[in-house]
Design a protein around this motif. Structure first.
Motif, PDB file in Angstrom:
ATOM      1  N   PHE A 281      77.309   2.613  41.201  1.00  0.00           N
ATOM      2  CA  PHE A 281      75.916   2.718  40.772  1.00  0.00           C
ATOM      3  C   PHE A 281      75.818   2.286  39.319  1.00  0.00           C
ATOM      4  CE2 PHE A 281      72.803   6.003  38.921  1.00  0.00           C
ATOM      5  CZ  PHE A 281      71.767   5.085  38.893  1.00  0.00           C
ATOM      6  N   VAL A 282      74.991   1.264  39.076  1.00  0.00           N
ATOM      7  CA  VAL A 282      74.821   0.693  37.744  1.00  0.00           C
ATOM      8  C   VAL A 282      73.362   0.841  37.326  1.00  0.00           C
ATOM      9  CG1 VAL A 282      74.882  -1.455  36.419  1.00  0.00           C
ATOM     10  CG2 VAL A 282      76.738  -0.922  38.002  1.00  0.00           C
ATOM     11  N   LEU A 283      73.146   1.194  36.079  1.00  0.00           N
ATOM     12  CA  LEU A 283      71.805   1.331  35.532  1.00  0.00           C
ATOM     13  C   LEU A 283      71.486   0.091  34.707  1.00  0.00           C
ATOM     14  CD1 LEU A 283      69.529   3.478  35.467  1.00  0.00           C
ATOM     15  CD2 LEU A 283      70.494   4.271  33.294  1.00  0.00           C
TER      16      LEU A 283
ATOM     17  N   GLU B  99      64.652   8.708  39.998  1.00  0.00           N
ATOM     18  CA  GLU B  99      65.059   7.607  40.872  1.00  0.00           C
ATOM     19  C   GLU B  99      66.564   7.404  40.810  1.00  0.00           C
ATOM     20  OE1 GLU B  99      63.230   6.165  43.022  1.00  0.00           O
ATOM     21  OE2 GLU B  99      61.319   7.024  42.396  1.00  0.00           O
ATOM     22  N   ALA B 100      67.132   7.569  39.628  1.00  0.00           N
ATOM     23  CA  ALA B 100      68.577   7.395  39.470  1.00  0.00           C
ATOM     24  C   ALA B 100      69.349   8.410  40.299  1.00  0.00           C
ATOM     25  CB  ALA B 100      68.956   7.503  37.999  1.00  0.00           C
ATOM     26  N   ALA B 101      68.841   9.622  40.380  1.00  0.00           N
ATOM     27  CA  ALA B 101      69.536  10.657  41.155  1.00  0.00           C
ATOM     28  C   ALA B 101      69.603  10.278  42.625  1.00  0.00           C
ATOM     29  CB  ALA B 101      68.831  12.001  40.981  1.00  0.00           C
ATOM     30  N   ILE B 102      68.535   9.664  43.141  1.00  0.00           N
ATOM     31  CA  ILE B 102      68.513   9.223  44.545  1.00  0.00           C
ATOM     32  C   ILE B 102      69.574   8.153  44.767  1.00  0.00           C
ATOM     33  CG2 ILE B 102      67.130   8.041  46.296  1.00  0.00           C
ATOM     34  CD1 ILE B 102      64.652   9.381  44.975  1.00  0.00           C
TER      35      ILE B 102
ATOM     36  N   VAL C 173      75.031  -1.001  43.555  1.00  0.00           N
ATOM     37  CA  VAL C 173      73.569  -0.954  43.449  1.00  0.00           C
ATOM     38  C   VAL C 173      73.199  -0.800  41.983  1.00  0.00           C
ATOM     39  CG1 VAL C 173      71.435   0.233  44.080  1.00  0.00           C
ATOM     40  CG2 VAL C 173      73.322   0.089  45.731  1.00  0.00           C
ATOM     41  N   GLN C 174      72.350  -1.696  41.526  1.00  0.00           N
ATOM     42  CA  GLN C 174      71.797  -1.585  40.173  1.00  0.00           C
ATOM     43  C   GLN C 174      70.339  -1.152  40.279  1.00  0.00           C
ATOM     44  OE1 GLN C 174      70.126  -4.579  36.811  1.00  0.00           O
ATOM     45  NE2 GLN C 174      72.141  -5.134  37.607  1.00  0.00           N
ATOM     46  N   LEU C 175      70.019  -0.048  39.629  1.00  0.00           N
ATOM     47  CA  LEU C 175      68.636   0.408  39.560  1.00  0.00           C
ATOM     48  C   LEU C 175      67.969  -0.281  38.374  1.00  0.00           C
ATOM     49  CD1 LEU C 175      66.385   2.261  40.620  1.00  0.00           C
ATOM     50  CD2 LEU C 175      67.225   4.012  39.028  1.00  0.00           C
TER      51      LEU C 175
ATOM     52  N   VAL D 182      73.084   6.354  30.839  1.00  0.00           N
ATOM     53  CA  VAL D 182      74.117   6.224  31.870  1.00  0.00           C
ATOM     54  C   VAL D 182      74.787   7.561  32.165  1.00  0.00           C
ATOM     55  CG1 VAL D 182      76.437   5.298  32.251  1.00  0.00           C
ATOM     56  CG2 VAL D 182      74.567   3.758  31.680  1.00  0.00           C
ATOM     57  N   ARG D 183      75.161   8.279  31.143  1.00  0.00           N
ATOM     58  CA  ARG D 183      75.837   9.563  31.362  1.00  0.00           C
ATOM     59  C   ARG D 183      74.895  10.571  32.011  1.00  0.00           C
ATOM     60  NH1 ARG D 183      80.704   9.833  28.410  1.00  0.00           N
ATOM     61  NH2 ARG D 183      80.966   8.124  26.916  1.00  0.00           N
ATOM     62  N   ALA D 184      73.642  10.617  31.540  1.00  0.00           N
ATOM     63  CA  ALA D 184      72.677  11.560  32.095  1.00  0.00           C
ATOM     64  C   ALA D 184      72.384  11.266  33.555  1.00  0.00           C
ATOM     65  CB  ALA D 184      71.380  11.518  31.283  1.00  0.00           C
TER      66      ALA D 184
END
Length: 215
Positions: free
Chosen positions: A66-68, A51-54, A35-37, A75-77
């Motif tokens: 999970f890809v940003l 949103e990334a945490a979800i 999944v890329q957000l 990315v690390r955060a």
């Protein structure tokens, strides 16, 4: 498996803006591998991190990557497995420096020359997106490359590649016939009445079985 082994095994990649958790879990349980957000106009980094945490937690529960999109600096955060950048985004070398050697970096490509350049990037690129195969509103102003570039990628790419752009249940068979074994989708799942059913259809068209009960 480590991240790159899971990438090699991946077949179905979902690119999504903010998405309802129940729809995301349904898609992951049915067989989304990555999944890329992709939030292009967030209200700030705090919104993106929320949103990334979800997405991160849902992917972790499903064993998916999970890809940003376009934010290697976060990315690390976000606890993401990697980042995806476009041709006009931060340079690959800079993205790799920010995410480190253990996370994955993906790159959009739109021509044979860009596919070749990705392969010549000294190990900084882990996979490529190839497209847009068909015109799509998610890439306004970007001309469709058609199936010929998919065939070209199948012949020349040694990196994992995902065909993207207007790929859905009606077009995925032709994309597979052109040589793609992996696809990335956006609206086909994000706008589906039944995301899980759509994911199962897409995996079946790729010759892959759906997953059941992972998430």
């Amino acid at each position: 498996m480590d991240r790159r082994s899971r990438l090699q095994a991946a077949r179905l990649y979902l690119v999504t803006p903010a998405i309802a958790p129940d729809r995301l879990h349904a898609a992951l349980a049915a067989g989304v591998d990555i999944v890329q957000l992709r939030i292009k106009t967030p209200e700030g980094d705090d919104e993106l991190l929320r949103e990334a945490a979800i997405v991160r937690d849902a992917c972790a529960a499903a064993g998916a990557l999970f890809v940003l999109n376009d934010r290697p600096d976060l990315v690390r955060a976000c606890g993401a497995d990697g980042v995806h950048v476009g041709q006009d985004d931060l340079a690959i070398a800079a993205a790799r420096a920010l995410v480190g050697p253990d996370r994955i970096v993906g790159l959009s490509t739109h021509s044979p020359a860009q596919i070749d350049a990705a392969h010549a990037a000294d190990g900084r690129v882990d996979y490529i997106g190839v497209g847009p195969v068909h015109a799509t509103p998610t890439k306004p102003g970007r001309a469709a490359v058609g199936l010929d570039l998919v065939t070209d990628a199948a012949a020349r790419a040694t990196l994992p590649f995902f065909a993207i752009g207007g790929v859905d249940s009606a077009t995925v068979a032709a994309v597979r016939a052109a040589g793609a074994t992996r696809v990335a989708v956006v609206r086909a799942v994000t706008e589906a009445a039944d995301p899980a059913a759509t994911v199962r259809e897409l995996r079946a068209a790729l010759g892959e079985e759906a997953r059941v009960g992972i998430a």
